[in-house]
Write a protein that holds these residues in place. Structure first.
Motif, short mmCIF file in Angstrom:
data_model
loop_
_atom_site.label_atom_id
_atom_site.label_comp_id
_atom_site.label_asym_id
_atom_site.label_seq_id
_atom_site.Cartn_x
_atom_site.Cartn_y
_atom_site.Cartn_z
N ARG A 106 0.84 -1.20 0.00
CA ARG A 106 0.00 0.00 0.00
C ARG A 106 0.88 1.26 0.00
N GLN A 107 1.92 1.26 0.84
CA GLN A 107 2.83 2.42 0.89
C GLN A 107 3.54 2.62 -0.45
N LEU A 108 3.98 1.52 -1.07
CA LEU A 108 4.61 1.62 -2.38
C LEU A 108 3.64 2.19 -3.42
N GLY A 109 2.42 1.72 -3.40
CA GLY A 109 1.42 2.21 -4.34
C GLY A 109 1.13 3.69 -4.18
N MET A 110 1.11 4.16 -2.94
CA MET A 110 0.82 5.56 -2.67
C MET A 110 1.94 6.49 -3.16
N ARG A 111 3.16 5.98 -3.25
CA ARG A 111 4.30 6.82 -3.64
C ARG A 111 4.85 6.46 -5.03
N LEU A 112 4.18 5.56 -5.74
CA LEU A 112 4.69 5.04 -7.00
C LEU A 112 5.02 6.14 -8.00
N VAL A 113 4.17 7.13 -8.14
CA VAL A 113 4.40 8.18 -9.14
C VAL A 113 5.66 8.99 -8.84
N GLU A 114 6.14 8.95 -7.60
CA GLU A 114 7.34 9.70 -7.23
C GLU A 114 8.62 8.89 -7.43
N LEU A 115 8.46 7.63 -7.76
CA LEU A 115 9.61 6.74 -7.90
C LEU A 115 10.04 6.66 -9.36
N PRO A 116 11.30 6.28 -9.60
CA PRO A 116 11.78 6.18 -10.99
C PRO A 116 10.89 5.23 -11.81
N ALA A 117 10.60 5.63 -13.03
CA ALA A 117 9.71 4.85 -13.88
C ALA A 117 10.21 3.42 -14.10
N GLY A 118 11.53 3.24 -14.10
CA GLY A 118 12.10 1.92 -14.30
C GLY A 118 11.74 0.92 -13.22
N ALA A 119 11.28 1.39 -12.08
CA ALA A 119 10.92 0.50 -10.98
C ALA A 119 9.42 0.16 -10.96
N HIS A 120 8.62 0.90 -11.69
CA HIS A 120 7.16 0.76 -11.60
C HIS A 120 6.67 -0.66 -11.91
N HIS A 121 7.12 -1.23 -13.01
CA HIS A 121 6.64 -2.55 -13.40
C HIS A 121 6.99 -3.59 -12.34
N ALA A 122 8.24 -3.59 -11.89
CA ALA A 122 8.67 -4.59 -10.90
C ALA A 122 7.92 -4.41 -9.58
N LEU A 123 7.71 -3.18 -9.15
CA LEU A 123 7.00 -2.95 -7.89
C LEU A 123 5.54 -3.38 -7.99
N ALA A 124 4.92 -3.14 -9.14
CA ALA A 124 3.54 -3.60 -9.33
C ALA A 124 3.48 -5.13 -9.33
N LEU A 125 4.46 -5.75 -9.97
CA LEU A 125 4.53 -7.20 -10.00
C LEU A 125 4.78 -7.76 -8.60
N MET A 126 5.62 -7.10 -7.84
CA MET A 126 5.90 -7.51 -6.47
C MET A 126 4.61 -7.58 -5.66
N ALA A 127 3.81 -6.55 -5.77
CA ALA A 127 2.55 -6.52 -5.02
C ALA A 127 1.56 -7.55 -5.55
N ARG A 128 1.42 -7.61 -6.86
CA ARG A 128 0.45 -8.52 -7.47
C ARG A 128 0.77 -9.98 -7.14
N GLU A 129 2.05 -10.33 -7.17
CA GLU A 129 2.46 -11.71 -6.91
C GLU A 129 2.84 -11.96 -5.45
N ASP A 130 2.75 -10.91 -4.63
CA ASP A 130 3.04 -11.00 -3.20
C ASP A 130 4.41 -11.63 -2.93
N TRP A 131 5.43 -11.03 -3.52
CA TRP A 131 6.78 -11.56 -3.37
C TRP A 131 7.18 -11.65 -1.90
N LEU A 132 6.89 -10.60 -1.13
CA LEU A 132 7.39 -10.56 0.25
C LEU A 132 6.89 -11.74 1.07
N GLN A 133 5.62 -12.03 0.97
CA GLN A 133 5.08 -13.15 1.74
C GLN A 133 5.54 -14.48 1.16
#
Length: 194
Positions: A106-133
């Motif tokens: 949720r925190q990543l999603g709220m700040r996504l537009v402020e992050l480098p564009a090159g990270a957007h796809h991987a961060l969205a994938l991280m959340a969608r696939e729940d890498w951390l858990q």
């Protein structure tokens, strides 16, 4: 690569958590326009990485990796430490791992537009696939290592690297449990000094 550990070590500050997680996607000088609070999180990420690379327990873990994979030992140990953290989450925090991970996404999603564009796809994938858990299970780290191996520009032995963990699981756990409290003290001192 140890996103969960970076998030945990960042404490309760959303900006430090976001900066800590995104730190692996920001190389070299910090991008112009990166908000100061996120830049501080990236700086903390980098400081933790330097601390880890020289910590005796982390060095012991790297030495546990077999010679054919030794070049990638730092990456493997990062992933193994996230596995141990996720697997034994209740030893370190009172909230459920699923709840914590959802908060990080949720925190990543709220700040996504402020992050480098090159990270957007991987961060969205991280959340969608729940890498951390997913790191809680050996299959989760096997999947991470296989993905990393496929993305690399050169052939590498990362795929199947979970076998290194299995071969010395007790040693890696011992090292991790020695490293984590020292890392927490390091972060507390770093934050106090800055």
């Amino acid at each position: 690569m140890n996103f969960l550990a970076h998030a945990l070590l960042a404490g309760e500050s959303p900006a430090l958590i976001v900066g800590g997680v995104v730190g692996d996607w920001i190389k070299g000088p910090l991008p112009a326009g990166l908000p100061q609070d996120l830049a501080r999180g990236v700086a903390l990420h980098r400081a933790i990485d330097v601390f880890a690379e020289t910590h005796p327990a982390f060095c012991a873990s790297r030495a546990r990796v077999s010679a054919p994979r030794r070049r990638y030992a730092g990456v493997l140990v990062d992933i193994f430490y996230d596995h141990l953290l996720a697997r034994d989450w209740a030893d370190f925090r009172d909230d459920a791992l699923a709840h914590y991970c959802a908060g990080v996404y949720r925190q990543l999603g709220m700040r996504l537009v402020e992050l480098p564009a090159g990270a957007h796809h991987a961060l969205a994938l991280m959340a969608r696939e729940d890498w951390l858990q997913s790191y809680a299970e050996l299959e989760g780290i096997a999947d991470v290592l296989a993905r990393m191996s496929r993305r690399a520009r050169q052939p590498n032995p990362l795929a199947g690297g979970e076998a290194e963990f299995v071969a010395a699981a007790e040693g890696f756990e011992h090292d991790f449990r020695a490293w984590l409290p020292d890392a927490q003290r390091f972060v507390a001192d770093w934050l106090t000094a800055r």
